[in-house]
Structures are given as C-alpha cells and as structure tokens.
Write an enzyme that holds these catalytic residues in place. Sequence first.
Site, PDB file in Angstrom:
ATOM      1  N   ARG A 130      38.276  42.094  36.138  1.00 58.29           N
ATOM      2  CA  ARG A 130      36.869  42.443  36.354  1.00 58.29           C
ATOM      3  C   ARG A 130      36.229  41.286  37.115  1.00 58.29           C
ATOM      4  NH1 ARG A 130      32.714  44.654  37.719  1.00 58.29           N
ATOM      5  NH2 ARG A 130      31.164  45.626  36.316  1.00 58.29           N
ATOM      6  N   GLY A 131      35.897  41.565  38.392  1.00 54.57           N
ATOM      7  CA  GLY A 131      35.421  40.488  39.256  1.00 54.57           C
ATOM      8  C   GLY A 131      34.236  39.737  38.716  1.00 54.57           C
ATOM      9  N   ASP A 155      33.497  39.048  35.793  1.00 55.19           N
ATOM     10  CA  ASP A 155      33.848  38.198  34.659  1.00 55.19           C
ATOM     11  C   ASP A 155      34.690  36.985  35.062  1.00 55.19           C
ATOM     12  OD1 ASP A 155      32.493  39.811  32.940  1.00 55.19           O
ATOM     13  OD2 ASP A 155      34.266  40.722  32.013  1.00 55.19           O
ATOM     14  N   THR A 156      35.693  37.176  35.899  1.00 58.57           N
ATOM     15  CA  THR A 156      36.704  36.110  36.053  1.00 58.57           C
ATOM     16  C   THR A 156      37.121  35.807  37.490  1.00 58.57           C
ATOM     17  OG1 THR A 156      38.531  37.689  35.853  1.00 58.57           O
ATOM     18  CG2 THR A 156      37.688  36.707  33.802  1.00 58.57           C
ATOM     19  N   ARG A 157      36.527  36.480  38.505  1.00 59.94           N
ATOM     20  CA  ARG A 157      37.017  36.281  39.869  1.00 59.94           C
ATOM     21  C   ARG A 157      37.003  34.804  40.278  1.00 59.94           C
ATOM     22  NH1 ARG A 157      37.869  39.085  44.395  1.00 59.94           N
ATOM     23  NH2 ARG A 157      37.086  41.036  43.513  1.00 59.94           N
ATOM     24  N   GLU A 171      42.562  51.577  37.843  1.00 61.71           N
ATOM     25  CA  GLU A 171      43.687  50.674  38.140  1.00 61.71           C
ATOM     26  C   GLU A 171      44.666  50.653  36.962  1.00 61.71           C
ATOM     27  OE1 GLU A 171      42.110  47.130  41.124  1.00 61.71           O
ATOM     28  OE2 GLU A 171      42.572  46.695  39.028  1.00 61.71           O
ATOM     29  N   GLY A 218      32.147  53.224  46.150  1.00 62.97           N
ATOM     30  CA  GLY A 218      32.712  54.468  45.632  1.00 62.97           C
ATOM     31  C   GLY A 218      33.434  54.251  44.325  1.00 62.97           C
TER      32      GLY A 218
END
Length: 1004
Positions: free
Chosen positions: A31-32, A34-36, A98, A64
Amino acid sequence: MTSSMSFLGLSSSSSSTVSSMWFYDVFLSFRGDDTRNTFTAHLYHALLQNGIHTYIDEDELRRGDEISPALLQAIENSRLSIIVLSENYASSIWCLDELLNILNCKETKQQIVLPIFYHVNPSDVRNQRGSFGEALAICVGKFNKDVKKVQRWKAALQEVANLAGYELENGNESKFIQEIVQEVSRIVNYSYLNIAKYLVGMESRVQDIDLLLSIRMNDIRMVGIFGVGGIGKTTIAKKIYNSIFSQFDVHCFLTNVRETSNQVGGLVQMQNTLLNEILKAYKCFDVRNVDRGVYELKRKLCSRRVLLILDDVDKLVQLETLAGDRDWFGLGSRIIITTRDQNLLNNHKVDSKYEVKRLDHNEALELFSWHAFEEDKPIEDYVELSKQVISYAEGLPLALTVLGSDLRGQSINQWRSVLDKYKRIPSKNIQEVLCISYDGLDDNEKEIFLDIAFFFKGQHMDYVVKILDSCGFSPDNGIKRLIDKCLITITIHNTLWMHDLLQDMGKEIVRKESRKEPCTRSRLWFYEDVRYVLEENVGTNNVEGIKVVLPEGDDHDMICLSPKSFAKMKRLKFFISHGARFSGRSLDYLSNELRVIDWSNCPLQSLPSNFRGEKLIDFQLYGGRIKDISGQFKCKFLTKISNLSSCSNLQELDILGCENLVEVHDSVGFLDKLVRLHLYHCSNLKSFPRHLKLRSLQVLTLHSCSKLQNFPEIECKMEYLCLISLLGSAIKELPSSIGYLTPALKELFLPGQCTKLMHLPSSIHQLQNLTVVFQTDCVGCLTGIECLSIEGGMDLMRFPISVPHWQHPKSFSLDKYTNLAKEEISLTMRYRTEPKHFHVTTSGMIKRSKPESSAELLLMPVYNWYLDDFSFYCTSTLQELDLSWCDIVSLPLGIEIYLELRILKLRHCEKLQEILLLPPNIQELYASECFSLERFPEVSTKFQFHTSCGLRDLRWIDLSGCHKLLANIGSQVPNPLVVEVCLYFSLFFIGVCVCGLPCACENM
C-alpha cells in the site's frame, strides 16, 4: 519477530506444454500510502543490492479500479511475491485485486508467496478486525453490490494470513529486512532444475505422483517412479522437484546415481554432496567412508523436513547408503526414487510405486510435432510420415524427441531415407539410453532378452518358458528380472511384449558382434544377411538362431538352398521363416540342437537323415513340398509321418490339412512328453498308431479324418487327457481300454455326421468325471452327467451302457438309429434318487420317410431295457414312455407293474402286432399308424357295452391308421360304424365322440 518459513499448499503446474520461464525474482505488493517511501523502499533497495531482480510499481498515481495488463504480466512472470500487509493495505481495491492474482499464480504457476505482517497482527488480517478490518470496510462500502467479489477478497486475506511469513511489531527494522533478504536469496539463488522445453503429457503423470506424495501430510514417505529408459522418469522428477522444493527445510536432487556410484568412491562422493546441499555454506563436509557418511546423514537429517530425489538408481546399496530408512529423516520428509528396476523399490519397501506409461497417440504426435515442426501438429504434407514415426517410437518420449529433432527442416525424401535407415540401424542416441538396462543383466538374462527380442515377442508365456528351459536357461527367474527392469511386459493374454525400440536395441547389440560378417553373429534376422549366409554356405557355429519374415508371393526374394546350407551351423537352436521363398529339395544336415523349426514354404521333400530332433519342442512345416516328415505342419504333399522315436522331447504335434497323409507312424503313440496331438482335415488318413502310451497327453483331436476307422488301444493310465475329439472321423467303435482315461477325461466328442459308429464299450462307465459327450450337437452322460444325446449314427447296432453309478441323468436321446432295435439297447442304472423326467428320442428307427421332428419325450428311469424281448425287470417311477418309430412286435408282459405310467406313445411302430396289457393308471395312449396291430384286448373290452374295464383313468386313445385292429374290433361290437368313425378321426374321449354319433363308450 520472524515466522518460520514453510510454504505449504503448492500444487502441480498448469497444463501448459511448454515450460514457464521467470522474468522477475520478486514482485512487491504494498500500500503506497503506508510504506512506499519507508519500509518498502528500504526492502526494494536491499533486494537489488543482493542481485535479486525485483519488480515494483513506480506509478504512484493509479487511475481506475482495474489492474493494468503490464502489472498482471509482472505478477505472472515473478518467481516469488512479497506482500507487505500494512494497516491500510485492505483499503485499496488495487491491492486486493493484486492479492487475488498473486494467489492465483500460487495455485497455477507454483509461485512462492511470502507475506510480511508490517505492524499488523496476522490474526487481525485473518479475521478482518481491528484497524485492518476498518480499512477493509472502506473497500467493502464501495463494492457492497458486488457480494461475490467481496467474498473473494475476504477469502484471499484469510488464505494469505495462514501462510508462513515474517511479522514486525516492534524491533530493528533494518535487521528485519536483512532476514527477509537472506531467505529470499536462498530461494531465488537456488537454480531451478533445467527440464525439457516441451512437456507434453507430463502434467497428468505429475498429478498422479502428487497424490502419492501427499506433501500436506506430516508423515515420512518414500515414493518410487519406475519405467523403461527414455520414458520420462527424470523429467517428471525434476518437474516435481521444481514445484515443491521450497516447501521443505532442506532439499537435494542427486542426479545420475547409477553412473556416479560406479566410479571409485562414488557412494562417498554422493554422501558428501547430500550433506553439503543440506548444510549449504555453513560447513563443507568431506566424509572419508560410507559408514561415516551414513552416520552423519542420519544425524543431520533426522530433525529436518527433507526433500530428497535419487535419480537413476540401479542397486540396493545406493539406497542403503543414501536413504537407508525412514528414521533418517524428519517428519514431513519425502524421498523420491527413480529407477528402471521396480524390484529395487520392492526390496527397499517404498510406500508407493508409480510406473510411467507411454504417451498415447495424440500426446506422442504433439510432442513429436513440437520437435519436428515447432508446432503442436504436423505440417499437412508430413502427416502420414509423422504417423510412421509415431508408430515406430511407440509413445517413448526420448525417441519422439530424438527423431523429431533429427528430422526437423528436412525434405520428404530425406524423411523417407532417415526412416529406412532407422529400421536397419536404430538411432545411436536412443540406443545408448536403452542399453543401460541391458548392461545391468547377467549373461543368462541377456541371452533370454535377445531370444525374446529376435524370436518370441508376442508368443505365449508358457510356450516361451518351455523353449528357454530346454536351452538350459532359468526362464522363470530370467523373465521376472526382465519385467523388473522394464525390458518386457506380460499382456493380459499372458503373452510377452517388448517395445519395438527395445527389440531394435537387441538387434543392434547382435549386429555389433560383427558389423561386416553376419555369419559370425549369434542371431540372424535381416533378409539379405540370411540369404547371404545360406546361399554362400558360410554359416558358423556362432549362429544360434535365424528368423526371416517376408510377405508371401515375392518372386524376387527366393533363397536358393544347397545341401550344405546348414552344414556349419552346429549350434543352431531356432529356425523361423514366415513368407520367405526358398528353392532346393534336400539338406545334408540340420542341427540336432534345434528346439524350434517354424518354416513356411519349405522346399524340402524330406528331412536330412542325420536329423534326430532329440531337443525339438516346436516343429512346424507348412505350405511346402514335404512328403515324409514329422512335426507340426500343414502340407498338401505329405503322405507319411515317419518314425519320431528320437524326438523324445516333442510336446506339441499339429498336422493340419495334409490331404494326402495316409500314415502316422506308431512311434507317435509313445512320445512320453507329448502334450497335444492334433490331426485336422487329413481326409485320407487311414493308419494311425495302434497303441497310445502318452502319459503327458492332454488333448487328442482327430478332426475330419474321414477315412480313419480304428481308434487305438490305450496302453497306460493317461491321467492328464481331458479332451478327445473324433468329430468327422469314421471311427466304428471305442476300445474297452478307454477306461484307462479316468479321472481326467471330461469331454468326449463322438463323430458327428459319421454313419459308422457301431459300438461303445461298457467300460465307458469308468469315466466318472466325463461331463460332455458330443455327436454333432448332442450332449451326454455317464457318472455326474445329466444329458446324453447321440444323433446320426445310422448303423449303430449295439449300445450297451452298464452304468450302475449313473446317479443324476435327466436326458437320454437316440435319433435316427434305424438298426438299433435289431440288436439291443441295454441300460443298467441304479439311482439314488429316481428322476421322473428321463428323455429318449427314438425317431427315425424305421426305414421309411422320417417325421418332420424328433419324437416326444420319454419320461422314465430305465432298468435293463431290451427292445428285442421287451423285458422290464423292476418297478419304477415311469410316467411317460415313448417307443414311437421302433421295430417292436409286442409290448412286454411286465409293463402292467408300472403303476405311475400315465402316457404311452407307440406311433409308427409298423411291426407292432399286439398290445395285451396296459398299466392300470394309464391316461393317454398314442398308437397311430401301427399298420400291423391286430390285438388290443383292453380296447375291445371298452367297445362292449356291458363289459367292465380296469382302465378307469383312460381318457384318450389315438388308433388312427390301425386298419387291422379296426376290423377286429368292429366285428365284436353292435355298431361297427361308430368304432370306424371314431378311430378314423383319431380321437376317442371318455363319454364323447367328436363325430357327433352316439359314443360306444359312454357307459365306461
């Protein structure tokens, strides 16, 4: 901080025929928000630094709700997926989709999935509660109408939470990342085993073995995979290994065990390899002897979940030193063994065995097409030639691969040339693989293999065992060994089968004995080689067998024999020729080592004088010009079967369609080992052995030998003879010595369509186990037999059967024996339980036009019945007696004692003159067409109105056509017209006459 790594639930691969290739080592799902820029960025950097090719989605602004095709492709092309499950991971529809795709690849492509629980509890992920559950609720709110998709998300989260992974709550994040990278490095840096590019047909076999492995079970299992060389055992083992190795603590695939163990120190070398694979880089083991290696393996493996594959094992000692017992390994371990020898698996007591079968036609055609055309089916112009290759390869993957590769890119003419070459000299690459199994045989087993390959493929097992046993081999053990080595199989019909490529291997082995001089080889098969050796008289003592098979009618294939053609082949054991054409009338020599002569179109008129046939087992000469010979053959020129006393080992003698055969030598009757003696359609045979002393004989057939009149005397107890057929012969009688044929004789077929049978001996009652006696379609009796039916013997004069122990007869039928009554029918029987239904068909016993059907049934237990004097000596339960069409003159005086007799039939007894008495309870009498009948006192009495009669139950009389009786009765009654009319209509009922006139018996 970390969870133990054990990735469960990896299933077998998809049905794709072409092996998959990974493009990425790792796919990162996160999850970008949160942790990217924190944990995931540091993990990504660490993976790259360690040379791990990792995919990360750099697109921070995703548009999208659907995942892009590029991202889906990245997931599918990654060996391992790391899922960073953070607090808000489930709030992203993109992340959840995903996850669905990753888990799908886990099932279909054996992708490894590694979950990282980053500041979340696995239990919260599993149960969707706490802050993680709140994040999921955000997505669910957006998709509350798509219930099925929400359910799939929740199921996916439960599944990933149940996988073993890494959990970070509070701790050193850098160290945590280092541990993850170490484990990933261990997985991705391990080289997957290289397997064949095209895996046609392997999927179903892998799935079968997966079921045997049951890797979810926490027990210890050993599974054996066996089959002939080139069948795909190693390929299957590699595919299984690549699919499941990551689910074990330690794993090792030991290749070429057979080859390595044959080297000096080979077993110790493999023990060291196994120890070092297990311990990886921690310590380099170098044990110096096998015993030390066994100790270290047991010590190091016993607490670990081990996957061990031992490929191409051929000796038990290899298993004993590398995987001696189950207690060497920890719970959950799996040991897979591939071998060509299934007996090794039995001796090592594996838990399950799996035999790899040949590819079916469609699978074979597809695999060949991939290699020959790089497509899944043949090019149009090559379809028929491809089918020839498929037939030649018989489903062997190795052969299909080699042949397809050899033929790829070549023209049709080149294909034809290559295929012709393979028929003569098999492919070297294929033979080298197949020959490994042969090399592991001892000398005795090698000889058996070659003899089967050359002479006995497709033959019945028992027949081959007889032949090989006579050659001094040990066929029972040898054949079992060949089966264990997957070199031959036994069909459901108990015949020997061998793959054509293995047969070709055998021929190539013999060809290499002398590449340029076929006369010095042990076995000859190629037509031109056989022709050269026989025509040039260059055979040697090396030649032990010759076989040539050609289509009949080829005038260009004539082999010209000279008297010396076989002179130098002193050790020749087999000569088999089907369809080849020969010229030459005589031979000076044939080896007395011969066990089999099977020779069509044999040009010889007689066998050489030196030939004694002392070791002959099978002798077949047919379609030739032989005139004086012995053996199993079919030849219209044969006139005499000569002295066979020297052929003491002969076990089967078939003489087929020898129309000019007149004499069979008496010596045939004394062949002590003869099991089967058949003479078929020898229409001029007159002289057959006068005495039979064949202790081993099981079947005797003299079928359609229409001039053979005498059956031989039996000189000894023939305890194995179970069937005699005399159908179509002219045998007049059976000798009294037939009693020697007990206890085995069960079926006796008397001569159908024969008009000469005169006598059956009284001793036939000794055949206590006889169950069937045939004459045409008739079935019959004696002790234990229920029915005897004999038909067609017009000249049978005497038929004495004295059978005091015939206990359970139901039917006895004699039809068309017109002379039978001139002498006697003697039946002496004693019943333990007297039957009420005993059938005798006696139609056709007079010399006049026969009735359209056989006479009715005679229901009686008969005792000492002589039709000449009609003496019945005892009472019985007789209910129905049928003597129609008999040449009898009078009924016996004692017939009145048959108190149970209800029906009496005397139709067409044209010589019957009187019926003096009838049984008191008689109900029906049929005596039509008894032209000589004059006296019938009981009926005369009934026509006298005032005379009483004791036949109270009589209700039916048929006397139509009895004109003399009519005249006599008519003279004794007041109204002759009534009697004449009643008898004329053939019906006389108690109280009523169908003529409509007042009945003369209305007061009876």
